[in-house]
Scaffold this motif. Structure first.
Motif, PDB file in Angstrom:
ATOM      1  N   ALA A 123       5.251   1.574   5.984  1.00 56.48           N
ATOM      2  CA  ALA A 123       5.823   2.862   5.613  1.00 56.48           C
ATOM      3  C   ALA A 123       4.791   3.726   4.908  1.00 56.48           C
ATOM      4  N   ASP A 124       4.940   5.023   5.077  1.00 59.78           N
ATOM      5  CA  ASP A 124       4.069   5.976   4.408  1.00 59.78           C
ATOM      6  C   ASP A 124       4.667   6.479   3.107  1.00 59.78           C
ATOM      7  N   VAL A 125       5.992   6.570   3.062  1.00 58.16           N
ATOM      8  CA  VAL A 125       6.724   7.010   1.876  1.00 58.16           C
ATOM      9  C   VAL A 125       7.854   6.026   1.635  1.00 58.16           C
ATOM     10  N   VAL A 126       7.936   5.486   0.430  1.00 59.67           N
ATOM     11  CA  VAL A 126       9.016   4.565   0.076  1.00 59.67           C
ATOM     12  C   VAL A 126       9.820   5.202  -1.052  1.00 59.67           C
ATOM     13  N   VAL A 127      11.106   5.365  -0.818  1.00 61.86           N
ATOM     14  CA  VAL A 127      11.994   5.994  -1.779  1.00 61.86           C
ATOM     15  C   VAL A 127      12.817   4.918  -2.481  1.00 61.86           C
ATOM     16  N   GLY A 128      12.742   4.884  -3.819  1.00 58.59           N
ATOM     17  CA  GLY A 128      13.649   4.028  -4.583  1.00 58.59           C
ATOM     18  C   GLY A 128      15.013   4.689  -4.603  1.00 58.59           C
TER      19      GLY A 128
END
Length: 256
Positions: A123-128
């Motif tokens: 993944a390039d962006v991981v959102v919590g």
């Protein structure tokens, strides 16, 4: 390890914006420094009158080379704080650059999970994410939970962004995302900044994934949330979507 010995350089840095966080600054830094996977810390302080910056500087002595601070002249907006932090971290070559609040509403241990998700899921962006597995929010009034949850649903509906927690402020970016995005053209300065960053990354073809977290309302200090912040998010996304219809985005989905 003595102060004279070099500290191993982490491949990840977490940016923590602060304004009047003297109750939390020391503890949040210690908690990040104690993680099994090393994360460096960059604090962006907006001239807190309560002495937050002095606390951070003491921690810089305790953790040489691991903690840094950018001091700004006043409250210049969350978005501009993060953009200043992004540029600082890009220049220093971190592979993973994260955002996190100072008040322990985000669990520092989840930084390790988010970085690992970027690696495992490519993944390039991981959102919590508070909402990817339901509603995982502790100690918020029901009205605020509903406002936040439905604000994210509204953003999803208007923008088509495939993210359940569009306003989340707990995010891990790969460096290449922040190098590619036009940071100086990001318009929003408040919490809608979080929406614009996710939306722009998605439109650039970057892979965005969510990992579930439990969000806990702050115990110490004063919340910076207000109705104007949500107003920016609610009305700004219409303009964001409209402008996107007339914008050609580069495609990074093939790993450019």
């Amino acid at each position: 390890m003595s102060n004279s010995e070099p500290t191993p350089k982490a491949d990840a840095c977490v940016i923590i914006p602060t304004y009047n966080e003297c109750e939390n600054a020391s503890a949040i830094i210690d908690a990040v420094m104690a993680l099994t996977t090393p994360f460096d810390i960059l604090v962006i302080d907006d001239n807190s009158p309560d002495g937050t910056a002095a606390i951070v500087k003491a921690k810089m002595q305790q953790y040489p080379g691991r903690v840094d601070i950018i001091e700004r002249s006043g409250k210049l907006g969350l978005g501009t704080a993060y953009i200043a932090g992004f540029k600082h971290c890009i220049a220093r070559g971190y592979d993973f650059i994260c955002e996190m609040d100072a008040d322990f509403s985000h669990n520092p241990a989840d930084l390790v999970r988010m970085r690992q998700a970027a690696i495992d899921d490519k993944a390039d962006v991981v959102v919590g994410s508070r909402y990817v597995t339901g509603v995982n929010v502790v100690n918020w009034p029901m009205g605020r939970i509903l406002m936040s949850f439905y604000a994210s649903k509204y953003v999803q509906f208007i923008t088509g962004l495939p993210v359940h927690d569009t306003t989340a402020g707990f995010v891990c970016y790969r460096r290449r995302v922040l190098e590619a995005l036009p940071l100086d053209k990001i318009k929003f300065k408040g919490y809608a900044f979080q929406i614009e960053m996710k939306f722009t990354a998605y439109k650039y073809g970057f892979k965005v994934v969510e990992v579930p977290i439990i969000f806990v309302n702050r115990v110490l200090g004063t919340s910076k949330m207000n109705s104007g912040i949500f107003g920016e998010a609610v009305f700004g996304v219409i303009r964001l979507k409209w402008n996107s219809l007339f914008t050609r985005y580069p495609d990074y989905s093939k790993g450019k």
